[in-house]
Design a protein around this motif. Structure first.
Motif, PDB file in Angstrom:
ATOM      1  N   LEU A  21      28.189 -39.391  15.822  1.00  0.00           N
ATOM      2  CA  LEU A  21      29.143 -39.887  16.818  1.00  0.00           C
ATOM      3  C   LEU A  21      28.474 -40.851  17.797  1.00  0.00           C
ATOM      4  O   LEU A  21      29.076 -41.837  18.219  1.00  0.00           O
ATOM      5  CB  LEU A  21      29.764 -38.706  17.570  1.00  0.00           C
ATOM      6  N   SER A  22      27.216 -40.581  18.141  1.00  0.00           N
ATOM      7  CA  SER A  22      26.493 -41.464  19.072  1.00  0.00           C
ATOM      8  C   SER A  22      26.291 -42.846  18.470  1.00  0.00           C
ATOM      9  O   SER A  22      26.519 -43.864  19.141  1.00  0.00           O
ATOM     10  CB  SER A  22      25.142 -40.842  19.435  1.00  0.00           C
ATOM     11  N   LEU A  23      25.874 -42.891  17.207  1.00  0.00           N
ATOM     12  CA  LEU A  23      25.685 -44.185  16.538  1.00  0.00           C
ATOM     13  C   LEU A  23      27.004 -44.942  16.420  1.00  0.00           C
ATOM     14  O   LEU A  23      27.060 -46.157  16.653  1.00  0.00           O
ATOM     15  CB  LEU A  23      25.081 -43.968  15.152  1.00  0.00           C
ATOM     16  N   ALA A  24      28.067 -44.219  16.052  1.00  0.00           N
ATOM     17  CA  ALA A  24      29.379 -44.865  15.898  1.00  0.00           C
ATOM     18  C   ALA A  24      29.896 -45.376  17.237  1.00  0.00           C
ATOM     19  O   ALA A  24      30.426 -46.498  17.321  1.00  0.00           O
ATOM     20  CB  ALA A  24      30.367 -43.888  15.276  1.00  0.00           C
ATOM     21  N   LEU A  25      29.762 -44.583  18.295  1.00  0.00           N
ATOM     22  CA  LEU A  25      30.229 -45.011  19.614  1.00  0.00           C
ATOM     23  C   LEU A  25      29.447 -46.229  20.104  1.00  0.00           C
ATOM     24  O   LEU A  25      30.027 -47.156  20.693  1.00  0.00           O
ATOM     25  CB  LEU A  25      30.095 -43.858  20.613  1.00  0.00           C
ATOM     26  N   LEU A  26      28.147 -46.238  19.866  1.00  0.00           N
ATOM     27  CA  LEU A  26      27.335 -47.379  20.275  1.00  0.00           C
ATOM     28  C   LEU A  26      27.768 -48.640  19.531  1.00  0.00           C
ATOM     29  O   LEU A  26      27.908 -49.716  20.130  1.00  0.00           O
ATOM     30  CB  LEU A  26      25.855 -47.080  20.000  1.00  0.00           C
ATOM     31  N   ASP A  27      27.992 -48.509  18.237  1.00  0.00           N
ATOM     32  CA  ASP A  27      28.443 -49.651  17.443  1.00  0.00           C
ATOM     33  C   ASP A  27      29.806 -50.145  17.908  1.00  0.00           C
ATOM     34  O   ASP A  27      30.034 -51.357  18.068  1.00  0.00           O
ATOM     35  CB  ASP A  27      28.509 -49.249  15.968  1.00  0.00           C
ATOM     36  N   ARG A  28      30.726 -49.219  18.124  1.00  0.00           N
ATOM     37  CA  ARG A  28      32.079 -49.598  18.531  1.00  0.00           C
ATOM     38  C   ARG A  28      32.105 -50.218  19.922  1.00  0.00           C
ATOM     39  O   ARG A  28      32.936 -51.084  20.211  1.00  0.00           O
ATOM     40  CB  ARG A  28      33.002 -48.380  18.492  1.00  0.00           C
ATOM     41  N   PHE A  29      31.200 -49.773  20.802  1.00  0.00           N
ATOM     42  CA  PHE A  29      31.144 -50.342  22.149  1.00  0.00           C
ATOM     43  C   PHE A  29      30.773 -51.823  22.091  1.00  0.00           C
ATOM     44  O   PHE A  29      31.430 -52.674  22.701  1.00  0.00           O
ATOM     45  CB  PHE A  29      30.129 -49.569  22.998  1.00  0.00           C
ATOM     46  N   ARG A  60      35.244 -46.896   8.729  1.00  0.00           N
ATOM     47  CA  ARG A  60      34.259 -47.642   7.951  1.00  0.00           C
ATOM     48  C   ARG A  60      32.872 -47.540   8.573  1.00  0.00           C
ATOM     49  O   ARG A  60      31.869 -47.372   7.884  1.00  0.00           O
ATOM     50  CB  ARG A  60      34.690 -49.113   7.845  1.00  0.00           C
ATOM     51  N   VAL A  61      32.814 -47.622   9.907  1.00  0.00           N
ATOM     52  CA  VAL A  61      31.533 -47.521  10.605  1.00  0.00           C
ATOM     53  C   VAL A  61      30.940 -46.124  10.426  1.00  0.00           C
ATOM     54  O   VAL A  61      29.736 -45.965  10.196  1.00  0.00           O
ATOM     55  CB  VAL A  61      31.722 -47.851  12.105  1.00  0.00           C
ATOM     56  N   LEU A  62      31.791 -45.104  10.534  1.00  0.00           N
ATOM     57  CA  LEU A  62      31.319 -43.735  10.326  1.00  0.00           C
ATOM     58  C   LEU A  62      30.747 -43.557   8.921  1.00  0.00           C
ATOM     59  O   LEU A  62      29.709 -42.914   8.732  1.00  0.00           O
ATOM     60  CB  LEU A  62      32.475 -42.749  10.554  1.00  0.00           C
ATOM     61  N   TYR A  63      31.415 -44.149   7.950  1.00  0.00           N
ATOM     62  CA  TYR A  63      30.954 -44.053   6.560  1.00  0.00           C
ATOM     63  C   TYR A  63      29.601 -44.746   6.382  1.00  0.00           C
ATOM     64  O   TYR A  63      28.691 -44.196   5.749  1.00  0.00           O
ATOM     65  CB  TYR A  63      32.001 -44.683   5.646  1.00  0.00           C
ATOM     66  N   ASP A  64      29.450 -45.935   6.957  1.00  0.00           N
ATOM     67  CA  ASP A  64      28.216 -46.696   6.786  1.00  0.00           C
ATOM     68  C   ASP A  64      27.033 -46.053   7.491  1.00  0.00           C
ATOM     69  O   ASP A  64      25.893 -46.133   7.014  1.00  0.00           O
ATOM     70  CB  ASP A  64      28.410 -48.127   7.304  1.00  0.00           C
ATOM     71  N   TYR A  65      27.289 -45.420   8.642  1.00  0.00           N
ATOM     72  CA  TYR A  65      26.199 -44.860   9.439  1.00  0.00           C
ATOM     73  C   TYR A  65      25.810 -43.444   9.020  1.00  0.00           C
ATOM     74  O   TYR A  65      24.783 -42.934   9.489  1.00  0.00           O
ATOM     75  CB  TYR A  65      26.581 -44.836  10.926  1.00  0.00           C
ATOM     76  N   PHE A  66      26.572 -42.816   8.163  1.00  0.00           N
ATOM     77  CA  PHE A  66      26.328 -41.396   7.915  1.00  0.00           C
ATOM     78  C   PHE A  66      24.948 -41.093   7.330  1.00  0.00           C
ATOM     79  O   PHE A  66      24.302 -40.126   7.757  1.00  0.00           O
ATOM     80  CB  PHE A  66      27.418 -40.794   7.024  1.00  0.00           C
ATOM     81  N   PRO A  67      24.432 -41.836   6.339  1.00  0.00           N
ATOM     82  CA  PRO A  67      23.085 -41.534   5.841  1.00  0.00           C
ATOM     83  C   PRO A  67      22.020 -41.582   6.939  1.00  0.00           C
ATOM     84  O   PRO A  67      21.163 -40.692   7.023  1.00  0.00           O
ATOM     85  CB  PRO A  67      22.855 -42.617   4.781  1.00  0.00           C
ATOM     86  N   THR A  68      22.073 -42.611   7.795  1.00  0.00           N
ATOM     87  CA  THR A  68      21.106 -42.704   8.891  1.00  0.00           C
ATOM     88  C   THR A  68      21.284 -41.566   9.875  1.00  0.00           C
ATOM     89  O   THR A  68      20.303 -40.987  10.358  1.00  0.00           O
ATOM     90  CB  THR A  68      21.265 -44.061   9.612  1.00  0.00           C
TER      91      THR A  68
END
Length: 355
Positions: A21-29, A60-68
């Motif tokens: 969630l942190s990675l996704a929120l940072l990307d979306r911001f 889409r962002v959640l899907y891309d960031y999940f492995p990391t």
């Protein structure tokens, strides 16, 4: 054993979810900040519409960031257990490192299924909805939805069920509008359309002429037109691999092969629908050696740094090899799976020295 397994799952899963969630929120911001540049008071695309567009792109962002996120989260979760000597207590109780790794991989299998569902049935549709919403709010001549692609071109309105490529359309409907009379003059349906050097060839045509005294119909096997759809619309609306589910990609690849057209990009995207979820398991395997050996006394900051570094390397290697594969004709299956296999081999090699 079940109690310890549930406790391990809870610790690792909570760290993965927080990181995700942190990675996704940072990307979306940052994406929202960039999107404010497209806000135009002369259209319907304002700040709230930009926010809604960003939210639609979140799956889409959640899907891309999940492995990391899995790598960083597992490093943090297992690292916290190690810092609190809980992993040491587990090993003192007779649980081997191999058993602990297998416990985390069981969690990984559950996550693989959930990520596959996200990438197959959620992310492609929300991304398509996001593109259609933005185009509609900006009052463009193009809209993309569940009923295909709608294009406004002067006094014509076109609906295309499938835009396979810039040279192949399927299910074309053309509505000729008479703005002075406020009605539709004719409706043309074509089963398919193919582009040639002089324009477009329409096949299996059914046309209705609407007049004040009635409707007349005609059927044609084929018809050539010099102009069908604006060039800029073709560039925007042509099928993009990341907007298709695996089943749709399979249909597209079959169509491309039947028509002797290139399909390498779409074949790679097809296999990545499977390698991206599976990379979750690889990230869990890679995390274990850093927790049990190299990073036994490391703090959370060091573990986050290592996770981000490995995640970036994996992401860049994956993208680089995909591009190299297309340029040098490497089989798409190999291009999609080789980065995964390389990192898997590295993780298993590091695990060998652990006791």
């Amino acid at each position: 054993m079940n109690l310890l397994e549930r406790y391990l799952w809870k610790s690792v899963l909570s760290s993965i979810l927080i990181t995700w969630l942190s990675l996704a929120l940072l990307d979306r911001f940052f994406a929202l900040l960039g999107e404010f540049g497209d806000v135009n008071p002369e259209t319907q695309y304002g700040n709230l519409q930009a926010l809604y567009y960003i939210l639609l792109g979140t799956p889409r962002v959640l899907y891309d960031y999940f492995p990391t996120a899995t790598l960083i989260g597992s490093l943090l979760g297992l690292g916290n257990l190690a810092a609190n000597s809980e992993l040491t207590a587990m090993r003192a109780a007779g649980i081997s490192i191999k058993q602990i790794v297998m416990m985390t991989l069981k969690l990984g299998l559950v996550l693989v299924v959930l990520v596959f569902i996200l990438g197959e049935w959620v992310a492609p549709h929300t991304e398509l909805s996001a593109s259609s919403f933005k185009l509609r709010m900006q009052q463009k001549q193009l809209a993309i939805g569940n009923q295909g692609i709608w294009v406004k071109d002067g006094n014509r309105i076109l609906n295309i069920a499938k835009l396979w490529s810039e040279k192949k359309l399927e299910g074309v409907s053309i509505y000729e509008v008479n703005p002075e009379a406020g009605r539709i003059d004719s409706i043309t349906h074509a089963a398919s359309a193919e582009r040639d050097n002089d324009g477009w060839m329409l096949y299996d045509i059914n046309r209705k002429h609407i007049q004040t005294d009635g409707v007349t119909q005609e059927s044609l096997r084929q018809e050539h037109v010099s102009r069908l759809i604006p060039e800029q619309v073709l560039a925007i609306a042509a099928v993009k691999p990341n907007q298709l589910a695996a089943s749709e990609l399979a249909d597209f690849i079959r169509h491309q092969r039947e028509n002797d057209l290139s399909s390498e990009r779409f074949e790679q995207a097809f296999w990545q629908h499977f390698t991206t979820p599976l990379s979750t398991l690889v990230m869990l395997i890679i995390a274990a050696p850093f927790v049990f050996s190299f990073q036994r006394n490391a703090g959370s900051g060091q573990r986050v740094f290592i996770g981000i570094l490995i995640g970036i390397v994996f992401f860049l290697f994956n993208r680089l090899f995909a591009s190299v594969g297309i340029v040098y004709g490497i089989p798409p299956l190999l291009a999609a799976t080789l980065p995964l296999l390389v990192f898997l081999a590295g993780g298993l090699w590091m695990l060998r020295g652990l006791r």
